[in-house]
Write a protein that holds these residues in place. Structure first.
Motif, PDB file in Angstrom:
ATOM      1  N   PRO A   1      14.047   7.694  -1.514  1.00 25.01           N
ATOM      2  CA  PRO A   1      12.965   8.648  -1.215  1.00 25.01           C
ATOM      3  C   PRO A   1      11.595   8.089  -1.594  1.00 25.01           C
ATOM      4  CG  PRO A   1      14.796   9.736  -2.351  1.00 25.01           C
ATOM      5  CD  PRO A   1      15.066   8.266  -2.414  1.00 25.01           C
ATOM      6  N   GLY A   2      10.600   8.433  -0.770  1.00 22.96           N
ATOM      7  CA  GLY A   2       9.232   8.034  -1.075  1.00 22.96           C
ATOM      8  C   GLY A   2       8.947   6.559  -0.903  1.00 22.96           C
ATOM      9  N   TRP A   3       9.686   5.885   0.013  1.00 24.46           N
ATOM     10  CA  TRP A   3       9.498   4.447   0.130  1.00 24.46           C
ATOM     11  C   TRP A   3       8.114   4.072   0.639  1.00 24.46           C
ATOM     12  CZ3 TRP A   3       8.115   2.163   4.618  1.00 24.46           C
ATOM     13  CH2 TRP A   3       8.440   2.789   5.822  1.00 24.46           C
ATOM     14  N   ALA A   4       7.515   4.916   1.489  1.00 24.24           N
ATOM     15  CA  ALA A   4       6.182   4.591   1.996  1.00 24.24           C
ATOM     16  C   ALA A   4       5.168   4.564   0.855  1.00 24.24           C
ATOM     17  CB  ALA A   4       5.762   5.599   3.062  1.00 24.24           C
ATOM     18  N   GLU A   5       5.256   5.533  -0.044  1.00 19.60           N
ATOM     19  CA  GLU A   5       4.364   5.547  -1.204  1.00 19.60           C
ATOM     20  C   GLU A   5       4.627   4.341  -2.105  1.00 19.60           C
ATOM     21  OE1 GLU A   5       6.172   8.034  -0.131  1.00 19.60           O
ATOM     22  OE2 GLU A   5       4.743   9.605   0.429  1.00 19.60           O
ATOM     23  N   ALA A   6       5.892   3.967  -2.251  1.00 16.92           N
ATOM     24  CA  ALA A   6       6.217   2.784  -3.054  1.00 16.92           C
ATOM     25  C   ALA A   6       5.636   1.522  -2.422  1.00 16.92           C
ATOM     26  CB  ALA A   6       7.735   2.654  -3.200  1.00 16.92           C
ATOM     27  N   ALA A   7       5.637   1.470  -1.095  1.00 17.72           N
ATOM     28  CA  ALA A   7       5.047   0.315  -0.421  1.00 17.72           C
ATOM     29  C   ALA A   7       3.535   0.287  -0.629  1.00 17.72           C
ATOM     30  CB  ALA A   7       5.378   0.362   1.067  1.00 17.72           C
ATOM     31  N   VAL A   8       2.889   1.445  -0.506  1.00 20.67           N
ATOM     32  CA  VAL A   8       1.437   1.514  -0.713  1.00 20.67           C
ATOM     33  C   VAL A   8       1.075   1.020  -2.109  1.00 20.67           C
ATOM     34  CG1 VAL A   8      -0.530   3.086  -0.963  1.00 20.67           C
ATOM     35  CG2 VAL A   8       1.024   3.314   0.989  1.00 20.67           C
ATOM     36  N   ALA A   9       1.918   1.310  -3.076  1.00 21.71           N
ATOM     37  CA  ALA A   9       1.655   0.870  -4.455  1.00 21.71           C
ATOM     38  C   ALA A   9       1.657  -0.642  -4.571  1.00 21.71           C
ATOM     39  CB  ALA A   9       2.692   1.468  -5.400  1.00 21.71           C
ATOM     40  N   ARG A  10       2.278  -1.330  -3.622  1.00 21.60           N
ATOM     41  CA  ARG A  10       2.299  -2.795  -3.622  1.00 21.60           C
ATOM     42  C   ARG A  10       1.171  -3.393  -2.776  1.00 21.60           C
ATOM     43  NH1 ARG A  10       6.437  -5.952  -5.266  1.00 21.60           N
ATOM     44  NH2 ARG A  10       8.224  -4.958  -6.250  1.00 21.60           N
ATOM     45  N   SER A  11       0.394  -2.568  -2.105  1.00 24.08           N
ATOM     46  CA  SER A  11      -0.695  -3.071  -1.266  1.00 24.08           C
ATOM     47  C   SER A  11      -1.917  -3.384  -2.122  1.00 24.08           C
ATOM     48  CB  SER A  11      -1.058  -2.039  -0.203  1.00 24.08           C
ATOM     49  OG  SER A  11      -1.627  -0.877  -0.800  1.00 24.08           O
ATOM     50  N   PRO A  12      -2.842  -4.217  -1.636  1.00 23.40           N
ATOM     51  CA  PRO A  12      -4.048  -4.533  -2.401  1.00 23.40           C
ATOM     52  C   PRO A  12      -4.827  -3.266  -2.759  1.00 23.40           C
ATOM     53  CG  PRO A  12      -3.802  -6.047  -0.574  1.00 23.40           C
ATOM     54  CD  PRO A  12      -2.755  -4.988  -0.386  1.00 23.40           C
ATOM     55  N   HIS A  13      -5.134  -3.118  -4.030  1.00 27.96           N
ATOM     56  CA  HIS A  13      -5.885  -1.963  -4.545  1.00 27.96           C
ATOM     57  C   HIS A  13      -5.165  -0.642  -4.284  1.00 27.96           C
ATOM     58  CE1 HIS A  13      -9.041  -4.943  -4.953  1.00 27.96           C
ATOM     59  NE2 HIS A  13      -9.060  -5.122  -3.649  1.00 27.96           N
ATOM     60  N   ARG A  14      -3.867  -0.707  -3.961  1.00 22.70           N
ATOM     61  CA  ARG A  14      -3.061   0.489  -3.702  1.00 22.70           C
ATOM     62  C   ARG A  14      -3.684   1.379  -2.620  1.00 22.70           C
ATOM     63  NH1 ARG A  14       0.656   1.995  -7.878  1.00 22.70           N
ATOM     64  NH2 ARG A  14       0.796   0.371  -9.488  1.00 22.70           N
ATOM     65  N   ARG A  15      -4.346   0.771  -1.676  1.00 27.99           N
ATOM     66  CA  ARG A  15      -5.085   1.516  -0.639  1.00 27.99           C
ATOM     67  C   ARG A  15      -4.283   1.672   0.641  1.00 27.99           C
ATOM     68  NH1 ARG A  15      -9.680  -0.228   2.919  1.00 27.99           N
ATOM     69  NH2 ARG A  15     -10.931   1.637   3.354  1.00 27.99           N
ATOM     70  N   GLY A  16      -3.208   0.912   0.788  1.00 26.35           N
ATOM     71  CA  GLY A  16      -2.465   0.881   2.033  1.00 26.35           C
ATOM     72  C   GLY A  16      -2.677  -0.453   2.732  1.00 26.35           C
ATOM     73  N   PHE A  17      -1.893  -0.688   3.759  1.00 27.00           N
ATOM     74  CA  PHE A  17      -1.885  -1.988   4.423  1.00 27.00           C
ATOM     75  C   PHE A  17      -2.833  -2.031   5.621  1.00 27.00           C
ATOM     76  CE2 PHE A  17       2.005  -1.691   2.072  1.00 27.00           C
ATOM     77  CZ  PHE A  17       2.177  -2.965   1.555  1.00 27.00           C
ATOM     78  N   ASP A  18      -3.403  -3.215   5.843  1.00 28.63           N
ATOM     79  CA  ASP A  18      -4.229  -3.409   7.034  1.00 28.63           C
ATOM     80  C   ASP A  18      -3.400  -3.280   8.304  1.00 28.63           C
ATOM     81  OD1 ASP A  18      -6.797  -4.197   5.728  1.00 28.63           O
ATOM     82  OD2 ASP A  18      -5.572  -5.875   5.013  1.00 28.63           O
ATOM     83  N   LEU A  19      -2.161  -3.793   8.243  1.00 35.77           N
ATOM     84  CA  LEU A  19      -1.297  -3.819   9.415  1.00 35.77           C
ATOM     85  C   LEU A  19       0.126  -3.505   8.991  1.00 35.77           C
ATOM     86  CD1 LEU A  19      -1.147  -4.644  12.501  1.00 35.77           C
ATOM     87  CD2 LEU A  19      -0.519  -6.921  11.712  1.00 35.77           C
ATOM     88  N   VAL A  20       0.801  -2.661   9.767  1.00 37.61           N
ATOM     89  CA  VAL A  20       2.236  -2.419   9.594  1.00 37.61           C
ATOM     90  C   VAL A  20       2.928  -2.826  10.881  1.00 37.61           C
ATOM     91  CG1 VAL A  20       4.058  -0.725   9.233  1.00 37.61           C
ATOM     92  CG2 VAL A  20       1.922  -0.550   7.924  1.00 37.61           C
TER      93      VAL A  20
END
Length: 331
Positions: A204-223
């Protein structure tokens, strides 16, 4: 010549070993004596009858071998008659192995403009694994997705041909790459190819876990979404980010909330395959950067095409599955 032929649509067992007449070259077509042919999910859809390929039929889009006229070692470009518009293929565009016999054979006849030099450092199996998935992934990342060095990329899935190719190409081009998977071993394999980490999409919540791994926890430039999980993919994007969609193996439809989409200023980009210009770009990127060879999971003999399809559909593999046309099935 020997070939894997289907005389009806259905499961892997419809693929049977058979003898067919050798194709011959002409002014517009070359004949390639194949050393290896790689499998793609597209081949499964052909086998099942989704594209209504004429029967009896030889599937297969990917191949590498010897041009029988010149003796050159070559790759086969599986996108036929793309046309002059780089933004989308022409109306009569097709994928090799859809309407005409493909690469599950000892020889294949293709338009001469679909023959490209084989990168010398690749084995036959690696070379056969490059064209369709390499072309598709290059276009998705760079032509459509506009990925640049220093940007961040989330790849949905870690073990398939598109995913492993995306990690290799994007990392070599200087992007920061994270993957998703349901298996820790596949995340580890992606990290060996250049990914910086991964998250489990079966939690559960894998998208949020992925965002936490993005630069500055802001989300990804490209998915990059080769499976059809649009809503979760958008949740992992930064505002103004791009979602590139190139598959539907997990879902055939998607429902999106309209207001969050336009307030997020997102780009939703569809893509498939690519043009000869994209293929040139792929080969140039490989020549100019340290890109690992395509990941080959297993090589089956041509006569065991049905077994190869069963293994492909099992989802157990990491990377590409290849048919070897030599008697022992290894290349």
């Amino acid at each position: 010549m020997r070939a894997a032929v289907q005389r009806r649509y259905g499961g892997p067992d419809v693929l049977e070993a058979a003898e067919l007449p050798d194709p011959g070259p002409d002014r517009d077509h070359a004949v390639i004596e194949l050393r290896a042919a790689a499998l793609n999910w597209h081949d499964v859809l052909v086998r099942r009858g989704q594209y209504r390929s004429p029967l009896p039929h030889v599937p297969g889009a990917d191949g590498a071998g010897i041009d029988v006229e010149t003796g050159a070692e070559v790759l086969v470009l599986p996108a036929l008659r793309w046309g002059d518009d780089e933004s989308a293929p022409a109306a009569d565009w097709e994928i090799l192995g859809d309407r005409r016999h493909g690469t599950y054979a000892e020889k294949v006849r293709v338009p001469r403009d679909c023959v490209f030099p084989k990168p010398p450092a690749l084995t036959w199996a690696e070379a056969a694994a490059l064209p369709l998935v390499g072309l598709t992934t290059y276009r998705a990342l760079f032509t459509r997705g506009r990925l640049r060095a220093g940007e961040s990329l989330l790849v949905l899935g870690a073990g398939g041909g598109v995913a492993t190719m995306a990690v290799s190409l994007a990392s070599a081009a200087g992007a920061h790459v994270v993957v998703t998977s349901s298996a820790e071993a596949k995340i580890a394999g992606a990290c060996e190819l250049g990914a910086e980490g991964g998250v489990r999409y079966d939690r559960p919540g894998w998208a949020e876990a992925a965002v936490a791994r993005s630069p500055h926890r802001r989300g990804f430039d490209l998915v990059l979404d080769p499976v059809g999980s649009w809503a979760d993919a958008l949740a992992a994007l930064r505002p103004g980010g791009r979602l590139v969609v190139l598959g539907a193996s997990r879902a055939e439809s998607a429902t999106l909330a309209v207001r969050p989409y336009y307030f997020g200023q997102y780009d939703l980009l569809g893509t498939t395959m690519g043009s000869p210009r994209d293929f040139d770009g792929l080969l140039r990127l490989r020549a100019e950067h340290e890109v690992p060879p395509p990941v080959v999971d297993r090589v089956f003999p041509l006569a065991q095409a049905a077994d190869a399809h069963e293994y492909l559909e099992s989802g157990r593999g990491f990377g590409k599955i290849v048919l070897g046309t030599e008697a022992e099935g290894t290349v």
